[in-house]
Design a protein around this motif. Structure first.
Motif, mmCIF file in Angstrom:
data_model
loop_
_atom_site.group_PDB
_atom_site.id
_atom_site.type_symbol
_atom_site.label_atom_id
_atom_site.label_comp_id
_atom_site.label_asym_id
_atom_site.label_seq_id
_atom_site.Cartn_x
_atom_site.Cartn_y
_atom_site.Cartn_z
ATOM 1 N N TYR A 33 -2.539 4.178 2.904
ATOM 2 C CA TYR A 33 -2.253 4.390 4.320
ATOM 3 C C TYR A 33 -2.265 3.089 5.097
ATOM 4 N N LEU A 59 -5.227 1.447 11.658
ATOM 5 C CA LEU A 59 -5.155 1.617 10.202
ATOM 6 C C LEU A 59 -4.585 0.383 9.503
ATOM 7 N N SER A 82 -7.351 1.983 3.533
ATOM 8 C CA SER A 82 -7.464 3.422 3.752
ATOM 9 C C SER A 82 -6.576 4.141 2.760
ATOM 10 N N ASP A 111 -12.738 4.488 5.445
ATOM 11 C CA ASP A 111 -11.857 3.361 5.695
ATOM 12 C C ASP A 111 -12.701 2.106 5.825
#
Lengths: 306, 284
Positions: free
Chosen positions: A277, A50, A55, A61
């Motif tokens: 995120y 990530l 994201s 994403d």
């Protein structure tokens, strides 16, 4: 019947025994391993992934390389967090560890009726939930009604009653730090006490015969023998500072301005307030890498007199 | 012993007195902030603002009731108790089983797996927070107590695997072998003989995992959104934000209520708490 087979067929017995053993071993390890794969290994890999993504929980994403990291290092909040965390680590080593050493030495050296029950008292603040510690911290440091301001009022000391412990950029960090020192010095104390008590009795007896007592004993005999434990504590202080979240978040929510922002608070804001995120994961990775580096520094040193 | 003690006293004299006084002062700084709320809690707000530092004239429990209702402490205690018990029930058996196997069944595979579990102890929770949150949503566990219990149990396992492993190492090896010769299976040996012998380790695990789960703030903050599910610690921080110290007697009441379970537990079990905390630290 079953028994007779086991006795008279040694090869088969050996095989079943081996199989039973393997089954038992796997059944015992499996639950722990499952827990850790699900809630540790998978998330660790996912955090790394990530941290290279844009994201936000909505939509797909998108891979953006090191962009998250680049953005973090120009963000004022993150930089403030990094600086605070390292400052925090420095001062907790410089203030908490000598304090803990002084108390641990005194409690083990001057054993009497008063000092005996004190180990339990000193450790007490350490097991308080952080929410309670924050609550007591606000109880003491809050503006106007807090205990310190209130005492200032009582005695007519304006300098004390006008101090804004949590609201001024200059003082907020130190107020939170004071509360943390109150709460977390207990662990180094009991740890050093245990280390000192583990040392051979002859140390003290020999020192007494040579007339080395009190502070000379602490300085020339105890301290050189406690280098390794002290280094472990220094690393624990550093890692604890990197992870710092609860106290500053509850006492000041990182404010005023960025005065008490930590890496943990920065992560929380990015992840659960801005819903970034990717960027929050990047902070997680940075916290992880920094604590890894400090842990490696600890283990790379010689284990003298451990 | 006795003569040693006397010699000791004569030796240090006033330095010992001086240091002891300093130690007492430090101990007071630890204790006083915890006890001070007791001075305010029995007063009305009016009485407090008129003269905060005097002893209460008559005792009122109204503040306790108000604090209790303001953040629904009953509900919070129930949730926290549920979470803590859930974590204990999941983590302790897992750690005991794995620790036993790692201590008694050596092979290359178990060795590798032991280190695979142990490294998790060094992972900061911040590292796994975001994926855990997303993972819980995927599993449909977001905003449930179970969604908090499962990861929290996982975080507690590595340390106690280490402790159980070293504890089972200290038990004499013949014990298990003797049982095996008597025809007891692996599982019987563990449950009937080894586990009861490990009860000191189990006591520590139960107590310290319970305290850790009881005290958690960060993970609960992330995993729970529903006011109804809030644990005690979340409610305390909610109280801090919503009311602050504007009404000190009520604040003091909230502090005393939320502090007392830990304080009582510590007064009863401080020996074990300290022992358990040091058990891991003295290992390296």
């Amino acid at each position: 019947m079953v028994q007779s087979i086991q006795i008279f067929d040694p090869i088969k017995t050996k095989k079943t025994a081996k199989r039973n053993r393997a089954i038992f071993v796997s059944l015992c390890i499996f639950p722990s391993l499952l827990f850790l794969v699900m809630f540790m290994y998978y998330p660790i890999v996912e955090t790394f992934r990530l941290s290279f993504m844009k994201s936000s929980g909505l939509g797909q994403d998108r891979f953006i390389g090191l962009d998250n990291y680049r953005k973090l290092f120009v963000s004022e909040e993150f930089r403030a967090g990094l600086v605070h965390v390292l400052t925090w680590a420095f001062w907790s080593i410089v203030i908490q560890l000598p304090l803990a050493f002084f108390i641990a030495f005194s409690l083990t050296f001057y054993v009497n009726r008063v000092s005996k029950p004190m180990r339990a008292i000193y450790y007490m603040a350490n097991i308080m939930p952080s929410a309670i510690t924050a609550m007591l911290g606000k109880f003491v440091f809050s503006p106007n009604n807090g205990i310190l301001n209130n005492l200032g009022n009582q005695f007519g000391w304006d300098w004390l009653s006008n101090m804004d412990f949590l609201g001024s950029e200059r003082l907020a960090f130190w107020s939170v730090f004071a509360v943390a020192t109150w709460a977390y010095t207990g662990f180094p104390i009991i740890y050093l006490m245990a280390r000192i008590e583990q040392m051979p009795k002859e140390f003290k007896e020999a020192a007494e015969l040579d007339g080395v007592t009190g502070w000379k004993y602490a300085w020339y005999i105890l301290l050189p023998n406690l280098v390794y434990p002290l280094r472990i504590l220094a690393v624990l202080c550093t890692i604890g500072s990197l992870k710092l979240f609860d106290l500053p978040y509850m006492m000041t929510t990182g404010g005023p301005g960025h005065a008490t922002v930590t890496l943990g608070i920065s992560l929380y804001r990015q992840g659960f307030i801005n819903w970034q995120y990717g960027r929050a994961s990047a902070i997680g990775v940075i916290i992880f890498l920094l604590s890894l580096i400090f842990t490696i520094i600890q283990f790379s040193g010689k284990k003298e007199a451990a | 012993m006795r003569t040693g003690f006397k010699l000791h006293r004569a030796h240090y004299g006033w330095i010992e007195v001086f240091i002891t006084i300093i130690l007492v002062l430090f101990a007071l700084t630890v204790i006083v902030p915890m006890c001070l709320p007791l001075l305010f809690v029995f007063k009305t707000q009016l009485e407090y603002s008129y003269d905060p530092w005097s002893l209460p004239k008559h005792i009122t429990v109204k503040n306790f009731l108000e604090a209790w209702d303001a953040i629904k402490i009953g509900e919070g205690l129930a949730n926290t108790l549920l979470v803590s018990l859930g974590v204990v029930v999941l983590a302790v058996p897992c750690a005991a089983l794995a620790g036993y196997v790692f201590a008694r069944y050596h092979s290359k595979v178990t060795e590798v797996l032991f280190y695979a579990i142990l490294v998790c102890y060094f992972i900061p929770i911040q590292m796994v927070l975001i994926p855990l949150y997303k993972f819980n949503i995927k599993l449909g566990l977001s905003n449930t107590l179970l969604g908090l219990i499962l990861p929290m149990a996982a975080f507690n396992i590595p340390f106690w695997v280490l402790i159980y492993r070293s504890f089972f190492h200290t038990l004499p090896k013949d014990l298990g072998d003797a049982a095996c010769i008597d025809g007891a299976g692996h599982a019987t040996t563990f449950f009937k003989i080894m586990l009861p012998l490990a009860s000191p380790a189990t006591t520590l695990a139960l107590l310290l995992i319970f305290i850790a789960a009881w005290s958690d703030y960060f993970l609960s903050l992330i995993m729970l959104n529903d006011q109804k599910l809030f644990t005690m610690q979340l409610r305390v921080s909610q109280f801090l934000n919503a009311y602050g110290v504007d009404r000190m007697p009520r604040y003091a009441a909230a502090a005393i209520i939320s502090m007392s379970p830990t304080v009582i537990l510590y007064i009863i079990g401080h020996k074990w708490v300290i022992k358990g905390t040091l058990a891991g630290a003295l290992k390296e």
